[in-house]
Scaffold this motif. Structure first.
Motif: not given
Length: 364
Positions: A263-279
């Motif tokens: 909650h200290l991030d002035p660019f928090g909204f555009p940096r929000r992400r969810f990434q998944v990696a598998g075989s």
């Protein structure tokens, strides 16, 4: 699980008890009839959005009124959109409304579970906003009461019905990504002084109040974690006690998931992400609710080719419409909710642990 005493819940009033017999075994509405629904609370951050969704789905829902623990808050709310024109009533009056079948519980977080318990005991299906209070035991008792009364609890984790996450859940369920080894997610913003003060009331800070959405998605994909390790920073201490910079690691037999809330991030909204990696591939959603997806596959899957591709998935309707459209199908008996009690309890336990909150009876 520790059994709570009744004093830890708001006492169900005589009016609500009287309505129980009429409502708890009420027949599911037919496909063509509207579902009578009410809302309790306007204090939750999502409260106005949930009301807007229900009122916009006017072919599906009839909103009968607005109630609140503090009636003055409800009276003020109906002077502005999206509450304009709604009947203001006490919780007991709302729960005694003839034909009422569902309630959206949108109080402040500490009142969510006690208020939901009143609704369940009055025979209502509920949409319960997040997170499910500060006590795992209290939420467990709520779930048990819902099972006993054959009522549905739909948790308000908004990413469940986002088209990008629907694709992600399908990819994980169908094995497109192979054995999943890694999840990395972040949900942050720059908190105003007022928000810092509000969230400082909760020991779990931003991870508890905001990043619970991410934890719900992690558990949807990987199930209950073997262990949760929390790292919490309170950067403004002793000025305030807000946990504003947090990391949680959810550990699985073959995978790790990292969840950040800053909650200290002035660019928090555009940096929000969810990434998944598998075989078998990888999928990244960024920004979080944008519908923008990068999908990489080692083999073609359905309409998607081998290799990397960018997708722009558009939402139909408003932010919360999917939740209430799905809830209507559940209430009508057309389907079961995809997220069951075991899932919701596993999520809430993980949320509390990821937030560094104590796991004693009170959760405080």
């Amino acid at each position: 699980m520790t059994k709570l005493t009744r004093r830890q819940f708001t006492t169900t009033t005589a009016a609500a008890v009287a309505s129980l017999a009429a409502n708890v075994h009420a027949a599911a509405p037919s496909a063509g009839s509207k579902i009578k629904v009410g809302q309790i609370g306007t204090s939750h951050a999502h409260a106005s959005g949930k009301m807007d969704a229900m009122r916009s789905l006017s072919d599906t829902y009839e909103v009968v009124g607005l109630a609140d623990v503090d009636l003055d808050l409800a009276k003020k709310a109906v002077q502005r959109k999206p509450y304009e024109g709604l009947k203001v009533m006490s919780i007991e009056q709302l729960l005694s409304t003839p034909g009422l079948q569902a309630v959206a519980v949108e109080t402040e977080v500490r009142q969510l579970v006690p208020t939901a318990r009143q609704c369940i005991e009055a025979g209502m299906h509920i949409h319960l906003d997040k997170p499910a209070g500060e006590s795992l035991a209290a939420f467990g008792e709520l779930c048990a009461a819902a099972d006993a009364n054959q009522r549905t609890i739909q948790m308000g984790y908004m990413l469940r019905y986002n088209p990008a996450f629907e694709l992600l859940f399908e990819a994980a369920r169908e094995g497109w990504l192979g054995e999943i080894y890694e999840i990395d997610a972040m949900m942050g913003k720059l908190a105003s002084p007022g928000l810092r003060k509000d969230l400082a009331r909760y020991e779990g800070g931003g991870m508890f109040e905001l990043a619970c959405h991410l934890i719900d998605a992690v558990v949807t994909i990987l199930g209950k974690p073997d262990e949760v390790i929390a790292f919490t920073k309170r950067t403004e201490a002793p000025k305030d006690t807000f946990a504003d910079n947090q990391l949680a690691v959810l550990d699985y037999p073959k995978a790790t998931a990292t969840v950040r809330c800053n909650h200290l991030d002035p660019f928090g909204f555009p940096r929000r992400r969810f990434q998944v990696a598998g075989s078998g591939g990888a999928l990244e959603i960024k920004p979080l609710e944008s519908g923008e997806v990068d999908l990489s596959l080692t083999e073609p899957r359905g309409e998607f080719k081998k290799g990397s591709q960018h997708l722009s998935l558009k939402r139909t309707g408003g932010r919360y419409d999917g939740e209430f459209t799905d809830l209507a199908k559940v209430i009508r008996g057309e389907k079961q909710l995809a997220w069951d009690r075991q899932h919701d309890l596993a999520v809430h336990e993980a949320v509390l642990k990821a937030s560094g909150m104590p796991m004693n009876e009170s959760g405080r």
